[in-house]
Design a protein around this motif. Sequence first.
Motif, PDB file in Angstrom:
ATOM      1  N   LEU A 238      45.253  56.614  43.080  1.00 41.52           N
ATOM      2  CA  LEU A 238      45.278  55.495  42.119  1.00 41.52           C
ATOM      3  C   LEU A 238      44.153  55.664  41.102  1.00 41.52           C
ATOM      4  O   LEU A 238      44.335  55.444  39.899  1.00 41.52           O
ATOM      5  CB  LEU A 238      45.151  54.159  42.859  1.00 41.52           C
ATOM      6  N   ALA A 239      42.985  56.083  41.586  1.00 46.15           N
ATOM      7  CA  ALA A 239      41.839  56.297  40.684  1.00 46.15           C
ATOM      8  C   ALA A 239      42.160  57.400  39.670  1.00 46.15           C
ATOM      9  O   ALA A 239      41.866  57.264  38.479  1.00 46.15           O
ATOM     10  CB  ALA A 239      40.604  56.671  41.498  1.00 46.15           C
ATOM     11  N   PHE A 240      42.792  58.467  40.151  1.00 48.25           N
ATOM     12  CA  PHE A 240      43.121  59.586  39.250  1.00 48.25           C
ATOM     13  C   PHE A 240      44.065  59.110  38.139  1.00 48.25           C
ATOM     14  O   PHE A 240      43.903  59.448  36.969  1.00 48.25           O
ATOM     15  CB  PHE A 240      43.796  60.734  40.019  1.00 48.25           C
ATOM     16  N   GLU A 241      45.061  58.320  38.544  1.00 48.28           N
ATOM     17  CA  GLU A 241      46.032  57.841  37.543  1.00 48.28           C
ATOM     18  C   GLU A 241      45.382  56.918  36.517  1.00 48.28           C
ATOM     19  O   GLU A 241      45.731  56.947  35.333  1.00 48.28           O
ATOM     20  CB  GLU A 241      47.193  57.116  38.230  1.00 48.28           C
TER      21      GLU A 241
ATOM     22  N   ALA B 116      39.467  54.106  49.494  1.00 40.34           N
ATOM     23  CA  ALA B 116      40.206  55.254  48.971  1.00 40.34           C
ATOM     24  C   ALA B 116      40.019  55.393  47.459  1.00 40.34           C
ATOM     25  O   ALA B 116      39.815  56.495  46.945  1.00 40.34           O
ATOM     26  CB  ALA B 116      41.687  55.104  49.297  1.00 40.34           C
ATOM     27  N   ILE B 117      40.083  54.273  46.757  1.00 30.70           N
ATOM     28  CA  ILE B 117      39.975  54.320  45.288  1.00 30.70           C
ATOM     29  C   ILE B 117      38.576  54.813  44.881  1.00 30.70           C
ATOM     30  O   ILE B 117      38.420  55.643  43.982  1.00 30.70           O
ATOM     31  CB  ILE B 117      40.305  52.941  44.674  1.00 30.70           C
ATOM     32  N   TRP B 118      37.573  54.325  45.592  1.00 31.35           N
ATOM     33  CA  TRP B 118      36.204  54.775  45.310  1.00 31.35           C
ATOM     34  C   TRP B 118      36.070  56.281  45.584  1.00 31.35           C
ATOM     35  O   TRP B 118      35.435  57.016  44.829  1.00 31.35           O
ATOM     36  CB  TRP B 118      35.206  53.969  46.147  1.00 31.35           C
ATOM     37  N   LYS B 119      36.688  56.747  46.648  1.00 29.18           N
ATOM     38  CA  LYS B 119      36.667  58.178  46.976  1.00 29.18           C
ATOM     39  C   LYS B 119      37.297  58.981  45.843  1.00 29.18           C
ATOM     40  O   LYS B 119      36.794  60.031  45.452  1.00 29.18           O
ATOM     41  CB  LYS B 119      37.425  58.411  48.289  1.00 29.18           C
ATOM     42  N   GLY B 120      38.378  58.453  45.288  1.00 29.61           N
ATOM     43  CA  GLY B 120      39.067  59.126  44.182  1.00 29.61           C
ATOM     44  C   GLY B 120      38.167  59.263  42.956  1.00 29.61           C
ATOM     45  O   GLY B 120      38.023  60.356  42.393  1.00 29.61           O
ATOM     46  N   PHE B 121      37.573  58.159  42.550  1.00 27.88           N
ATOM     47  CA  PHE B 121      36.674  58.231  41.382  1.00 27.88           C
ATOM     48  C   PHE B 121      35.512  59.195  41.656  1.00 27.88           C
ATOM     49  O   PHE B 121      35.116  59.969  40.778  1.00 27.88           O
ATOM     50  CB  PHE B 121      36.132  56.836  41.032  1.00 27.88           C
ATOM     51  N   SER B 122      34.979  59.155  42.874  1.00 29.38           N
ATOM     52  CA  SER B 122      33.838  60.022  43.219  1.00 29.38           C
ATOM     53  C   SER B 122      34.242  61.492  43.195  1.00 29.38           C
ATOM     54  O   SER B 122      33.479  62.348  42.739  1.00 29.38           O
ATOM     55  CB  SER B 122      33.304  59.664  44.608  1.00 29.38           C
TER      56      SER B 122
ATOM     57  N   VAL C 235      39.958  46.945  35.163  1.00 35.84           N
ATOM     58  CA  VAL C 235      41.298  47.238  35.675  1.00 35.84           C
ATOM     59  C   VAL C 235      41.473  46.485  36.992  1.00 35.84           C
ATOM     60  O   VAL C 235      40.646  46.602  37.893  1.00 35.84           O
ATOM     61  CB  VAL C 235      41.494  48.753  35.910  1.00 35.84           C
ATOM     62  N   CYS C 236      42.534  45.671  37.065  1.00 38.64           N
ATOM     63  CA  CYS C 236      42.839  44.943  38.299  1.00 38.64           C
ATOM     64  C   CYS C 236      43.986  45.661  39.012  1.00 38.64           C
ATOM     65  O   CYS C 236      45.032  45.911  38.404  1.00 38.64           O
ATOM     66  CB  CYS C 236      43.321  43.525  37.992  1.00 38.64           C
ATOM     67  N   VAL C 237      43.793  45.949  40.277  1.00 33.97           N
ATOM     68  CA  VAL C 237      44.884  46.537  41.039  1.00 33.97           C
ATOM     69  C   VAL C 237      45.735  45.401  41.594  1.00 33.97           C
ATOM     70  O   VAL C 237      45.240  44.542  42.324  1.00 33.97           O
ATOM     71  CB  VAL C 237      44.358  47.415  42.200  1.00 33.97           C
ATOM     72  N   CYS C 238      47.001  45.362  41.181  1.00 35.58           N
ATOM     73  CA  CYS C 238      47.949  44.383  41.737  1.00 35.58           C
ATOM     74  C   CYS C 238      48.808  45.150  42.733  1.00 35.58           C
ATOM     75  O   CYS C 238      49.679  45.947  42.372  1.00 35.58           O
ATOM     76  CB  CYS C 238      48.755  43.713  40.640  1.00 35.58           C
TER      77      CYS C 238
END
Length: 405
Positions: free
Chosen positions: A213-216, A240-246, A367-370
């Motif tokens: 999700l972070a990549f997208e 998971a999203i934080w891991k992606g950005f990192s 960005v809000c994740v819905c």
Amino acid sequence: MFPKSLIRCMGCGREYGNNEIIYKCQNCGSLLEVIIEPPKATLAEMSKRPIGVWRYREFLPVDEGAEVVSLQEGGTPLYRCEKLAKWAGVRSLYIKFEGANPTGSFKDRGMTLGVTKAKSLGSRAVACASTGNTSASLSAYAARAGLTCYVILPAGKVAMGKLAQALMHGAKVITVKGNFDDALKLVVDLSIKMGIYLLNSINPWRLEGQKTLAFEVVDQLGHVPEFLAVPMGNCGNISAIWKGFSEFKAAGITKALPQMYGVQAEGASPVVNMLRKETGVFEPVMNPETVATAIRIGNPVNWPKAVRAIKESKGLFDTVSDDEIVEAQKVIAYVEGIGVEPASAASVAGVKKATAKGQVGKESEIVCVCTGHLLKDPEEVIKVCGRPIEIPPDLKAVSELLFSS
Ligand code: AN7
């Protein structure tokens, strides 16, 4: 093309092989995480593939020769929401609409990885406990992979749409007189005893899919947003999203990181309670209650990862009431045409609260994740919107109704 990886304990650092079936550290009992070697990939190269989870395969640790189980998940819209931004009091607000995934929630991102892993390990059966969406997603991916699927749900507390999905995809659905936390404990014990592959988010492979999700967001927005707001239940998604950005930063694809904003429902907020007290002591909420049944969780297994994501990102945390959740859900639907389930609206309700408090500046971009689709919980909609008015099929009656008062 897939990266090298290993499993590592986030407590003591002990390492495990990719194909060991374990859900917590055998040495210290802490959570496990998958560590990948940062790939030499560029966004320009990856962007030649269709958008979705597998666009980013250089970051997805899959066993060599594994058969990928996919329903073409991810690639969900990132909507710019100007009217909603005005309502929330911020310059720029986007919704990453995870309801557009194949089974209607973000869980599909994790299940494509998790069920692919189950297959390559040779498992015949998979299982999860769920507030609803995990079971809907797992049952669909298990069907596609030809695996037997067991799901354990809290009786009477799972939204109808989600239950319908698990049943129709052929899962063996069991309900327990207890809440999600009771169901999770039961399924962990059951999986270990029976050798069934467990796909709740203590399974670290699922988070490897969810990090996309972070990549997208980076791909679609063209940069890293200032803030990323997400509802927290079992706390896998924020981790998971934080891991992606990192990982994008570690690979040199991005330079910035967002501030993560974790939002919980007032009646189910153990993580926010802990962060507020700053004692470092985590206390489960014994009888969690909220209209947002997806996040009706009192003892989230991934709380240490969520706390780490919020602290490392110098992020924010807050609770929102059921009234605030329902108000946000209605505004998102009325003014933007985006239909989300209650838990999803918690992220947007949280933004309004944070701007009012001055924690998110008026000039910010968020960005809000819905996380899930409106159709997941039709019963809640009837409760908060009421039933339509019934009339006899004649013109007089309909004109009187529409044009009176
Ligand atoms: C719509 O399905 O826990 O913090 O068992 O369905 O990663 O748990 C669902 C969680 C947010 C919270 N929004 O995500 C389950 C389950 C929706 C959800 C969450 C869930 P996590």
